[in-house]
Design an enzyme around this catalytic site. Structure first.
Site, PDB file in Angstrom:
ATOM      1  N   TYR A 101     -11.364   3.829  11.886  1.00 20.77           N
ATOM      2  CA  TYR A 101     -11.551   2.667  11.020  1.00 20.77           C
ATOM      3  C   TYR A 101     -10.646   1.538  11.504  1.00 20.77           C
ATOM      4  O   TYR A 101      -9.463   1.758  11.793  1.00 20.77           O
ATOM      5  CB  TYR A 101     -11.194   2.990   9.558  1.00 20.77           C
ATOM      6  CG  TYR A 101     -11.244   1.759   8.683  1.00 20.77           C
ATOM      7  CD1 TYR A 101     -12.399   1.424   7.983  1.00 20.77           C
ATOM      8  CD2 TYR A 101     -10.156   0.881   8.598  1.00 20.77           C
ATOM      9  CE1 TYR A 101     -12.477   0.270   7.220  1.00 20.77           C
ATOM     10  CE2 TYR A 101     -10.219  -0.287   7.839  1.00 20.77           C
ATOM     11  CZ  TYR A 101     -11.387  -0.573   7.155  1.00 20.77           C
ATOM     12  OH  TYR A 101     -11.461  -1.735   6.415  1.00 20.77           O
ATOM     13  N   GLU A 189     -14.583  -5.987   9.594  1.00 19.47           N
ATOM     14  CA  GLU A 189     -14.365  -4.548   9.591  1.00 19.47           C
ATOM     15  C   GLU A 189     -15.276  -3.836  10.582  1.00 19.47           C
ATOM     16  O   GLU A 189     -16.445  -4.170  10.698  1.00 19.47           O
ATOM     17  CB  GLU A 189     -14.661  -4.060   8.164  1.00 19.47           C
ATOM     18  CG  GLU A 189     -14.399  -2.609   7.912  1.00 19.47           C
ATOM     19  CD  GLU A 189     -14.805  -2.226   6.483  1.00 19.47           C
ATOM     20  OE1 GLU A 189     -13.950  -2.262   5.590  1.00 19.47           O
ATOM     21  OE2 GLU A 189     -15.986  -1.900   6.269  1.00 19.47           O
TER      22      GLU A 189
END
Ligand code: GDP
Ligand code: MN
Length: 384
Positions: A101, A189
């Protein structure tokens, strides 16, 4: 404004963040043709502006162009969290070894961007934060200096990324920071950022949320707004310059001032009610704007009561009340209306509203109590 995955990844590519080869398809036939171009194996990915598509069955792996067509037919027929899937992204399938992530957002507490990374990628970062908070590494970025290489390296060390990947990780993190800064994003993101079998990295998913208040600086990005994907009410609200966010509850809220609107929602929640929306009508609250706001709030069939919380201040409350009455003439609400009105000439304002059978209150607590009671179907006594 949220950007679709495929738009986000197109922007990533412009900043030299590696993304899989692929294109968007509107039909299953197109999906098949794209899979052919890609050599057969492909992932079919629903393009809807919500997360968790994988879990919902909106991300499917096809082994052949025929299967891509079949899976695209299925995915194009789906609704994910209530949103119809109108497009699919057909990407070359990746040989995933590790999912990471990587995200950038604003940290309000420090007033600076924060770069967040975790070796537990692929799943909801909120979930990781809840169950394994020690698996999340963060670095704060000085906006005047930008993201320094050593900071990205510290992050790589913090998430125990093998050293062989530090170089590429650092390049991608710094590129993501440039995306975030130059597009005026509030979120950029990559989840997952993957390490492939061969050792190189690829941004498999992408999410960019742009700051609406900065869109005037980016006309080319403003054009990317997907009107199909927005709630009709939010589109209407933007037309009138109202800040409106639809929520799941049943207490409609019309408030002047964003801070007061949030406080109003908190109080409703605290009293066991559920706000149906956030709405800031702005200063002055002229009748035309109030009418538009009322119409938007009432277009939500979940709404069982409307709470108006207007802090008059310099604006005269009797004028605000006349505006509300004009708006009610036009919209004719079928649900109870509760008004908390304070400021200059407030008694006169409340008198006018009470005459029109509105429930009035002097404090926010009192108004919210009445509204929550009305939403629960409890009888409320009309004061005075
Ligand atoms: P999200 O569920 O909406 O966040 O969608 P993602 O694009 O993040 O995809 C969810 C998951 O599907 C990823 O975490 C991967 O595990 C898997 N996935 C996505 N693309 C590929 C691919 O090309 N190959 C393989 N094997 N899995 C993929
Ligand atoms: Mn994802």
């Amino acid at each position: 404004m949220k950007l679709h995955e495929y738009r986000s990844k197109q922007i990533f590519a412009r900043y030299d963040i590696p993304i899989p080869r692929g294109r968007v398809a509107m039909t299953a036939g197109e999906a098949r043709a794209i899979a052919e171009e890609l050599g057969g194996r492909a992932v079919i990915k629903a393009q809807v502006l919500v997360g968790g598509r994988g879990k919902a069955g909106g991300i499917r792996l096809a082994q052949s162009p025929e299967e891509a067509e079949e899976l695209a037919t299925q995915v194009l027929g789906m609704h994910i969290k209530g949103l119809p899937v109108r497009k699919v992204l057909v990407d070359q399938a990746a040989d995933i070894q590790t999912e990471i992530y990587l995200g950038l957002t604003n940290d309000r507490a420090t007033g600076s961007p924060v770069l967040i990374a975790s070796a537990e990628g692929g799943i909801d970062i909120e979930e990781v934060a809840r169950v394994r908070p020690e698996k999340i590494a963060r670095v704060w970025v000085d906006p005047l200096l930008g993201l320094r290489t050593y900071q990205a390296r510290n992050l790589a060390a913090g998430m125990e990324l093998p050293r062989a990947h530090w170089g590429q990780f650092t390049d991608i993190a710094r590129a993501l920071y440039r995306v975030y800064k130059q597009t005026d994003a509030s979120l950029a993101e990559i989840n997952p950022l993957v390490i492939l079998g061969g050792g190189s990295m690829l941004a498999l998913d992408g999410k960019i949320v742009l700051d609406d208040n900065a869109l005037f600086r980016h006309p080319e990005l403003a054009e990317l707004r997907d009107l199909d994907e927005e709630a009709a009410s939010e589109r209407e609200a933007r037309k009138y310059g109202l800040s409106y966010v639809k929520l799941d509850g049943d207490v409609g809220c019309m408030v002047n001032g964003a801070g007061l609107a949030m406080a109003t929602m908190d109080v409703i929640q605290h009293l066991g009610g559920r706000p149906a929306n956030f709405l800031d009508v702005g200063g002055g609250a002229p009748a035309e704007k109030v009418a538009a706001a009322l119409e938007i709030i009432l277009s939500d069939s979940n709404v069982r009561v409307v709470l108006l919380n207007i802090f008059g201040g310099i604006t005269r409350c009797d004028e605000v009340a006349r505006g509300i009455l004009m708006a009610m003439e036009e919209v004719k609400p079928q649900v109870p209306m509760v008004a908390r009105l304070v400021g200059t000439n407030e008694e006169e304002g409340r008198r006018l509203l009470a005459e029109a059978k509105m429930i009035t209150a002097t404090s926010l607590l009192e108004g919210a109590e009445r509204a929550v009671a009305a939403a629960k179907g409890e009888a409320i006594e009309h004061p005075g």
